[in-house]
Design an enzyme around this catalytic site. Sequence first.
Site, short mmCIF file in Angstrom:
data_model
loop_
_atom_site.label_atom_id
_atom_site.label_comp_id
_atom_site.label_asym_id
_atom_site.label_seq_id
_atom_site.Cartn_x
_atom_site.Cartn_y
_atom_site.Cartn_z
N GLU A 92 6.42 120.38 -21.55
CA GLU A 92 5.78 121.68 -21.65
C GLU A 92 5.49 122.22 -20.24
OE1 GLU A 92 1.48 123.45 -23.28
OE2 GLU A 92 1.97 121.31 -23.42
N ASP A 196 -2.65 106.37 -11.83
CA ASP A 196 -2.11 106.96 -10.59
C ASP A 196 -2.84 108.27 -10.32
OD1 ASP A 196 -0.58 107.34 -8.35
OD2 ASP A 196 1.25 107.91 -9.41
#
Length: 292
Positions: A92, A196
């Site tokens: 998206e 991360d």
Amino acid sequence: MPTLEKILQHIGDPSQILHKRSVSGGDINDAFHVETEQENYFIKRNSNVPSHFFQAEARGLQLIRDTETVHVPEVYYYDTESGTGDAYLVLEHIKKEAPTPRSEQRLGEGLARMHQATGQGYGFDQPTFVGELDQKNSMVSSWVEYYRDQRLLPQFQLAEEKGRLPANRKQGLRQLMDNLDAFLPNDPGSSLLHGDLWGGNWVSGPGETPYLIDPSVLYGDRLMDIAFTELFGGYSRTFYESYQRKAPLPDYYEEVKPLYQLFYLLVHLNLFGEAYGSSVDRIVRHYTDVKG
């Protein structure tokens, strides 16, 4: 491997591609904003990657989405075959807006709720990636064991192969890993982690809605995520205050923060070189001096 046009047809968009432009921000993949007559997409492309390269990221996004705590881009497609051709991840497209106090507050609250999603043990049940480095995983009952053997040790071994462990650094890291249980809790609680969480891996979207991107998920001590947010900046005081209201940090957080940052500094040492060596050495000296 299929072409981008074939991939878009496969996910139900046979319309014509109107615009395709490169997007900056990543040094691992080629990234594009693609607009068709039907939809907008954010697309990553890479070549000669392992079969789980994009699958691991897609699964991480889905696990975060499943917690219903913080938004992530929807995954439309990812390649799962190794090969010499181009592999794609189709997501998206999030229209980025400037962060606001409201989006930062919602990010802190959402991350705190995400960290309440728990696992059965520590680690993950498949390989993932940190940057471009393949990361083996398994689930174990001890957080110290996982963090030592599946996070610090592989980076230590890679640094040794690359010649980035002078004698003092090598000796200090070995000593630290041998005594890791003196500094880290063995069972701090298993939370779903982004893995991360540097400042570039969240964006503020429409309606002041924060989105997490590019995860490298695992189940572990939530303090590992928070420690990385502080390593390179990118997070506001509002974010931390909002997180703390939902999930207060334990008193020992400052004592373990450098240990969790050490993993990411070793990754950067291996990826980018000796510019990160002095930071690694500083943390190693701190803990080996304490133990000594």
